[in-house]
Structure formats: structure tokens, C-alpha cells
Design a protein around this motif. Structure first.
Motif, mmCIF file in Angstrom:
data_model
loop_
_atom_site.group_PDB
_atom_site.id
_atom_site.type_symbol
_atom_site.label_atom_id
_atom_site.label_comp_id
_atom_site.label_asym_id
_atom_site.label_seq_id
_atom_site.Cartn_x
_atom_site.Cartn_y
_atom_site.Cartn_z
ATOM 1 N N GLU A 140 0.831 -1.196 0.000
ATOM 2 C CA GLU A 140 0.000 0.000 0.000
ATOM 3 C C GLU A 140 0.874 1.258 0.000
ATOM 4 N N ALA A 141 1.891 1.252 0.836
ATOM 5 C CA ALA A 141 2.776 2.414 0.911
ATOM 6 C C ALA A 141 3.543 2.606 -0.401
ATOM 7 N N LEU A 142 3.946 1.502 -1.033
ATOM 8 C CA LEU A 142 4.655 1.592 -2.310
ATOM 9 C C LEU A 142 3.808 2.293 -3.359
ATOM 10 N N TYR A 143 2.564 1.838 -3.490
ATOM 11 C CA TYR A 143 1.728 2.338 -4.577
ATOM 12 C C TYR A 143 1.060 3.675 -4.250
ATOM 13 N N ARG A 144 1.249 4.155 -3.010
ATOM 14 C CA ARG A 144 0.776 5.499 -2.683
ATOM 15 C C ARG A 144 1.788 6.572 -3.094
ATOM 16 N N LEU A 145 3.008 6.171 -3.364
ATOM 17 C CA LEU A 145 4.027 7.146 -3.763
ATOM 18 C C LEU A 145 3.618 7.787 -5.095
ATOM 19 N N PRO A 146 3.560 9.111 -5.179
ATOM 20 C CA PRO A 146 3.006 9.791 -6.366
ATOM 21 C C PRO A 146 3.985 9.876 -7.535
ATOM 22 N N VAL A 147 4.457 8.726 -7.991
ATOM 23 C CA VAL A 147 5.450 8.734 -9.069
ATOM 24 C C VAL A 147 4.881 9.292 -10.366
ATOM 25 N N GLU A 148 3.546 9.212 -10.535
ATOM 26 C CA GLU A 148 2.945 9.734 -11.764
ATOM 27 C C GLU A 148 3.106 11.250 -11.880
ATOM 28 N N ASN A 149 3.450 11.900 -10.770
ATOM 29 C CA ASN A 149 3.635 13.354 -10.792
ATOM 30 C C ASN A 149 5.069 13.774 -11.100
ATOM 31 N N ILE A 150 5.968 12.809 -11.254
ATOM 32 C CA ILE A 150 7.342 13.145 -11.639
ATOM 33 C C ILE A 150 7.339 13.596 -13.091
ATOM 34 N N ALA A 151 7.809 14.797 -13.330
ATOM 35 C CA ALA A 151 7.727 15.374 -14.677
ATOM 36 C C ALA A 151 8.682 14.701 -15.661
ATOM 37 N N ASP A 152 9.858 14.362 -15.207
ATOM 38 C CA ASP A 152 10.859 13.763 -16.088
ATOM 39 C C ASP A 152 10.471 12.312 -16.370
ATOM 40 N N PRO A 153 10.160 11.948 -17.638
ATOM 41 C CA PRO A 153 9.671 10.593 -17.928
ATOM 42 C C PRO A 153 10.696 9.508 -17.651
ATOM 43 N N MET A 154 11.963 9.833 -17.834
ATOM 44 C CA MET A 154 13.002 8.839 -17.587
ATOM 45 C C MET A 154 13.071 8.483 -16.107
ATOM 46 N N LEU A 155 13.024 9.506 -15.257
ATOM 47 C CA LEU A 155 13.027 9.262 -13.816
ATOM 48 C C LEU A 155 11.728 8.617 -13.370
ATOM 49 N N GLN A 156 10.621 9.057 -13.949
ATOM 50 C CA GLN A 156 9.336 8.457 -13.588
ATOM 51 C C GLN A 156 9.353 6.952 -13.845
ATOM 52 N N GLN A 157 9.845 6.546 -15.025
ATOM 53 C CA GLN A 157 9.897 5.125 -15.352
ATOM 54 C C GLN A 157 10.864 4.387 -14.445
ATOM 55 N N LEU A 158 11.948 5.037 -14.071
ATOM 56 C CA LEU A 158 12.917 4.430 -13.165
ATOM 57 C C LEU A 158 12.248 4.050 -11.841
ATOM 58 N N TYR A 159 11.456 4.970 -11.300
ATOM 59 C CA TYR A 159 10.793 4.706 -10.017
ATOM 60 C C TYR A 159 9.651 3.701 -10.169
#
Length: 677
Positions: free
Chosen positions: A351-370
Motif C-alpha cells: 500500500e505504501a509503495l503504490y501510494r508514492l506519487p510517481v505519476e507526478n514526476i515530470a521527467d519521464p526517464m526518472l518516472q519510469q525508473l521509479y
């Protein structure tokens, strides 16, 4: 954030290098950094329509969506200079002149069931005018600063209407492009687009096949600016269902990353060839990307994951006792291994993992990394919660996979190699005790200036292992090893596992300490290859890797522990003590398939080396082969720090035994090529 008024924008650009936000009308949003000479447009991204307009419209939002370009704004979200429009083209089409911007009929359908008043039209056309005023100011600012710029006018189209499966994935419209002047730039873009990989899509590039680029955006920019290249780029809707507009998020995320790389490289090429900026490179066009949100997510993720150390939970705590029982009963006993209790609530962890707002990371490369790191951790926790049960095997297969035909062929190839004295292994009679093993490993740790202790442990199977959670090296209690095997452990555990962990600890992003899907194969393959380059790989060691593959195959064939042990001893002539350890490694937890990856990873590492690959990215952290290009780019962008050191054997390999080199070169990697190909 609200943007400056149009009449204030030029002055704001001269004062500020960064401008981002929405215009008061809500029609479009802008993110603009004036430090690079390019701009991306998604003029048909949106589906919004004012209520006073929609009440007159004869078409439903779903009917309109088919002819709009949904998600094109998402596809360029990885680029720092972008203008994304949120209004529907059915209210006013920005790619048409003001006189023709409001449809009466479109694609054979009557648009309005009730005529629009002049007042309603005037409001829509005012937004059309506002967009072009903003576009003109932005492009003029770039021209004044750099002498020119390139504009990417991104659209999408329905392949079902324009050629079906044979329609080009990407279409470059050249009608408004001076091809005598810009042919090299268009050729470069076409070659770059060919490198994009989309699952289940045979990527093909077309020029003027489905659209010729006759839109108003390209015509306007060519008319008003001399040294501005506007490229209309149509993308087939491979990223959504054409009729309903339902998105395919995985494809969108992948395209977002790949398009950012293609456009950044192309913008840099344009800057070098047209603007005389000889030092321009693609990573310069992507910006920093490492903002406060990324740091917050990174810290939270690392705090969650740092105690999830697979091997410490999956290693039996009663290994020595069960080995004694097995030997005493001459192999007719099925060991009953016991394990540590998991000190994590798996539900709360997920639950804690999927609550992290990675979809809000603007940089697509970093977003995919997370995203990849989180998916890997979620699968790993599924694995750890069922240790000692049959379900453990299924989750191990999800996380590590199973041997393919090439893996089995590689194992058989090594296991049928005849004994060769020159290949080493088994001929050293002076064995080093635990204290000497600790001393030599500690000396290697000190050589790399790593502040990590070397400790003795009675609860590990391998001769030594790196405990990433506690940043230390563990040496098996009571172990006695030859000097060659200790040398191999030094290259394997210290030179690769510990050094990459140490470098990861120096990174601003803690996610690089955690690993990603595919990291295990890369790390273990590199570690064994390090043994080879360091002159410590033996024929016995290679055969042990082959034994591991066959043991995993035996496990998956539902053979018992004792049956697999007997197979290794009787069919493949394994030393009984070694056969027990190999079998225990594979059967621990309920079926741990990881061990076949050592041999596959070795084949890939050899293949990578012969292809001229750079080892540097893999020492920046726990990086899989699949992320080499992304991490290299992140290093160039300054988001990932260039590692200060890599293992000595990768810098200055020792002269290796030709017999062993022949055997390693003969391994076939999963792409069907031998390591020597």
C-alpha cells in the motif's frame, strides 16, 4: 500557476529563464526554459469545450475524440519546452487559419445542430489568436537568443483510416519545410525515430504518406521566421484504442521516454548544424529533472525498501544441521529448512509503495525508473511472504524467470567439457581458513577505500556475500577455500557487488541502491565475468554454474531434493559437498530459481564486453543491462553521478586461460548469438 498576460510575456521572458503555468482562459499551458533552442507543440491534445459551445454541438465528446489527438500532450511531457492545448479542435482548430478555424462540417459529419452566434465564435477565435500571439513571442525569443530554433508540431492519426497495419508509425510532413535547406535534419530525425521500440508494432517511418504537413502552424512559422524549422510529426494511435480513446499507459510511458530522447538528440543536431553550437548534445536539451518531488519520493521509497534483503530471509537458519543429517543418511533424506520471520507487514508495504506519487514526476526517464523499482519491490515482497511454501516457487518464477533452451544448452556445453589441467580448479591443496579469507577480503575492501566491515556468519550458503542492508561483507563461518576461490570471491563480491553498492551510496538518488527488474542477472553475470577477467575463473566454477542451471530445471520438473542431488553427483560428476550446496541453493525457500541467471548473465556480460560496451553505468548503482542507455544519459545530464571507480579487472584485465576463454566465448546469449559473435 497563472502565466503572464500576452502583452507582458515578452518582458517576462527577458527577465525570467523559466516560465510555466496556465493561461487565464485555460485553453493551454506552457512550460518554457529559454536555455535551449526548441519548442514542442500539442495543439490537438485536448477535448475541452465551453458549455455555451457544447450545447450547440451535434457530436458527443466520444465522437469528437476519434478525430482529436488525445495524449499527444502526454507524449511530449518529458521535454522541458512545450505548449499543450486543452481545448477541442471542434471549438476552434489551431492548425487552420482563423477564417476556417471553426468547422461547419468535419469528416463528413455536421458539427452543429444549432448555428453558433457571432459572439460565441468571437470568443473561440480570441483564444485562437491568443495562442498564435504566445507562439510568436516564444519563437521570436528563441530566434533572438540563438539565431533560430526547431519546433516539433506533434499530432496523431487513426491508422484504421489511413492504411491499417501497414500505415507508418511516424509520418513526417514536409510540405512547409525547405527540404533543400533542411534535408540533413529531416534525415537525422527519421533515423532516430527508427530506433524507437513499441511492443507489437513494426515501427516504420513515412514522409508525406498519410499527411503532408499542410497545417497552419507550420505555414505560419515559415512565413514569419527565416531560420525556424517546424516539423509536423504524426504518430499513429498505437498508444490508445482509436474508437474510444482508451489509453495504453505502458505504451504512452515508453513513448514519452523514447520521444524525449529522440527529440533532444535531434534538437542538439539542429543546434550543431544550423546554429553553429558545436558543443550541443542531446542531454543538454532535457534539463535537470531532479526536483523536490523526486527527492521526496526517493527518500520515502528507500526508507520502505532498505530492509527487504532477499537473501537474508531466504537463507536457511539451520543449513549446517540439515547438511549433517543429509550426509549421515547418505542422501536419502529431504532437508527441512527453517527461515527467519519476515518483519514487514506485506499489505501495508504494498500500500505504501503504490501510494508514492510517481505519476507526478515530470521527467519521464526518472518516472519510469521509479515505476520499475516499485514494481520490482512489490514482486519481491510477494516472494518473501511465502518463504517455505509452494507459492514461493511461483513468485520466484515471476521475479527471476526460468531457464530457456539456450540456458540449458550452455550448461550442457560446460558440463561436457573434459578436464583440462591448465584450466585450473581442484588442484590446490593448501586451503585458507576463515580468518585468512576475512583478511584477504578486507584487504580488497580497503583497496577500494570502502568503509564496510567484513564479518563471519553462520547463516549463509555461499562462501561470502554482500549484505546490502547493513553495508557489510559476510563470510561463511568455518569455510575453507583455496586461494583461487578466495581471489574469485574478491572480484565477485567486492569488485562488483560491494563496489557498485558503495558507489550507489554516494548517489543523490537512493533508488540506485535498490535495484530494478533484471538487476540480479546483470550483477551476477558481471560478477562472474569479473572472476574471468581477474584470472580467477576455473573450469570447476564454470561447471558449478552449469550444475545450477540443471538443478533449477530439475526443480521445475518436480524432482525432489535428493533426486536433484543424485543427478548432479551421478550424471554430472559433482563433488557431493558441492552438489548439496547447489541443491540447497535452488530448493531453499520452496524453490529459488535465481541461480540459473549466473550463467545467462555471464553470457550477456561477455557479449556486452565484445560489443564495446562501457561498464561505467553499471558501477553507478544496481543497474541492469536494460537500463544502460538511460543511466548513461542521466550521468550526462548530471542527475546520476559518474562513479569514481570501477573494478580493477574491467580496467586492466589479466591474461586469461585460452581454454577458459574458449568456453566462455562459446556461451550463447538469449538473442541467439554466441558471446564471440
Amino acid at each position: 500557476m497563472q502565466l503572464p498576460r500576452v502583452d507582458e510575456l515578452a518582458a517576462a521572458l527577458r527577465k525570467n529563464s523559466v516560465i510555466e503555468g496556465y493561461y487565464e482562459s485555460g485553453a493551454f499551458n506552457l512550460q518554457f526554459y529559454d536555455d535551449q533552442p526548441f519548442l514542442c507543440l500539442a495543439v490537438h491534445h485536448g477535448n475541452n469545450m465551453r458549455e455555451e459551445v457544447s450545447s450547440h454541438c451535434a457530436l458527443s465528446p466520444d465522437e469528437r475524440l476519434f478525430e482529436e489527438d488525445p495524449y499527444t500532450g502526454d507524449l511530449i511531457a518529458g521535454l522541458q519546452n512545450r505548449l499543450t492545448v486543452h481545448d477541442s479542435r471542434y471549438e476552434y482548430d489551431l492548425n487552420r487559419t482563423p477564417e476556417h478555424a471553426i468547422y461547419e462540417e468535419a469528416w463528413g459529419e455536421k458539427v452543429w445542430h444549432k448555428p453558433l452566434s457571432d459572439q460565441i465564435k468571437a470568443k473561440s477565435l480570441a483564444k485562437h489568436e491568443e495562442f498564435y500571439q504566445v507562439l510568436h513571442i516564444l519563437v521570436d525569443h528563441l530566434v533572438q537568443k540563438y539565431g533560430g530554433c526547431v519546433v516539433y508540431d506533434i499530432h496523431s492519426y487513426n491508422g484504421s483510416r489511413k492504411g491499417g497495419p501497414q500505415a507508418p508509425t511516424f509520418n513526417i510532413g514536409t510540405h512547409s519545410i525547405d527540404m533543400r535547406r533542411y534535408r540533413r535534419n529531416i534525415d537525422f530525425l527519421e533515423r532516430s525515430l527508427c530506433e524507437i521500440d513499441i511492443p507489437s508494432e513494426n515501427v516504420r517511418i513515412g514522409r508525406d504518406e498519410v499527411f503532408e504537413g499542410r497545417g497552419y502552424v507550420a505555414a505560419y512559422l515559415r512565413k514569419h521566421f527565416k531560420n525556424v524549422l517546424c516539423i509536423p510529426l504524426e504518430i499513429k494511435k498505437v498508444f490508445c484504442k482509436e474508437e474510444q480513446g482508451i489509453p495504453f499507459p505502458v505504451v504512452i510511458d515508453s513513448l514519452k521516454v523514447q520521444l524525449a530522447q529522440v527529440i533532444s538528440r535531434h534538437a542538439a543536431f539542429f543546434a550543431r548544424t544550423r546554429l553553429k553550437r558545436s558543443q550541443a548534445r542531446g542531454h543538454h536539451m532535457l534539463g535537470g529533472g531532479h526536483d523536490a518531488l523526486v527527492r521526496k519520493i526517493d527518500t520515502a521509497l528507500y526508507k520502505l525498501a532498505r530492509k527487504v534483503e532477499t537473501l537474508l530471509y531466504v537463507n536457511p537458519i539451520n543449513l549446517a544441521q540439515e547438511q549433517k543429517r543429509f550426509i549421515a543418511r547418505k542422501g536419502s533424506y529431504e532437508p527441512d529448512f527453517h527461515y527467519r520471520q519476515l518483519a514487514i507487514d506485506p499489505y501495508l508495504f504494498r500500500e505504501a509503495l503504490y501510494r508514492l506519487p510517481v505519476e507526478n514526476i515530470a521527467d519521464p526517464m526518472l518516472q519510469q525508473l521509479y515505476k520499475d523499482a516499485i514494481d520490482g519491490l512489490a514482486t519481491k515482497i510477494d516472494l518473501l511472504t511465502v518463504i517455505g511454501t509452494r507459492e514461493f516457487l511461483y513468485n520466484s518464477l515471476r521475479y527471476y524467470g526460468e531457464p530457456h533452451l539456450n540456458d540449458l544448452k550452455n550448461a550442457q556445453f560446460l558440463l561436457h567439457a573434459p578436464p583440462v589441467v591448465d584450466a585450473g580448479g581442484g588442484f590446490e591443496t593448501d586451503l585458507l581458513d576463515t580468518s585468512e579469507i576475512v583478511r584477504q577480503i578486507q584487504a580488497a575492501v580497503d583497496h577500494y577505500n570502502i568503509d564496510a566491515p567484513v564479518k563471519v556468519s553462520g547463516s549463509i550458503i555461499a562462501g561470502a556475500m554482500v549484505d546490502n542492508s547493513n553495508f557489510r561483507v559476510l563470510v561463511k563461518k568455518g569455510g575453507r577455500l583455496s586461494s583461487t576461490k578466495v581471489k574469485a570471491l574478491v572480484h565477485h563480491e567486492v569488485g562488483v557487488h560491494l563496489l557498485s553498492t558503495s558507489n550507489a551510496r554516494e548517489q543523490p538518488l537512493k533508488v540506485l541502491r535498490l535495484g530494478f527488474p533484471g538487476t540480479t542477472m546483470t550483477q551476477e553475470g558481471m560478477a562472474v565475468y569479473a572472476e574471468h577477467l581477474g584470472g580467477a575463473l576455473t573450469l570447476d566454477r564454470l561447471k558449478t554454474l552449469g550444475h545450477r542451471v540443471m538443478a533449477v530445471k530439475s526443480l521445475l520438473d518436480n524432482h525432489s531434493f535428493s533426486q536433484t542431488y543424485s543427478m548432479l553427483v551421478e550424471e554430472y560428476h559433482a563433488v557431493p559437498s558441492s552438489a548439496f550446496i547447489t541443491t540447497a541453493r535452488v530448493y531453499r525457500g520452496g524453490g529459488f530459481t535465481k541461480d540459473f541467471l549466473y550463467l545467462r548473465g555471464l553470457a550477456q556480460a561477455r557479449n556486452y564486453h565484445l560489443s564495446g560496451g562501457d561498464w561505467l553505468p553499471f558501477f553507478a548503482g544496481k543497474i541492469p543491462f536494460s537500463k544502460e542507455s538511460e543511466v548513461s544519459l542521466l550521468i550526462e545530464r548530471g542527475i546520476v553521478r559518474k562513479p569514481t571507480s570501477i573494478a580493477n579487472c574491467f580496467v586492466s584485465p589479466q591474461e586469461v586461460n585460452p581454454v577458459l576463454d574458449y568456453l566462455v566465448s562459446g556461451l550463447v546469449f538469449n538473442n541467439g548469438r554466441s558471446a564471440a559473435a
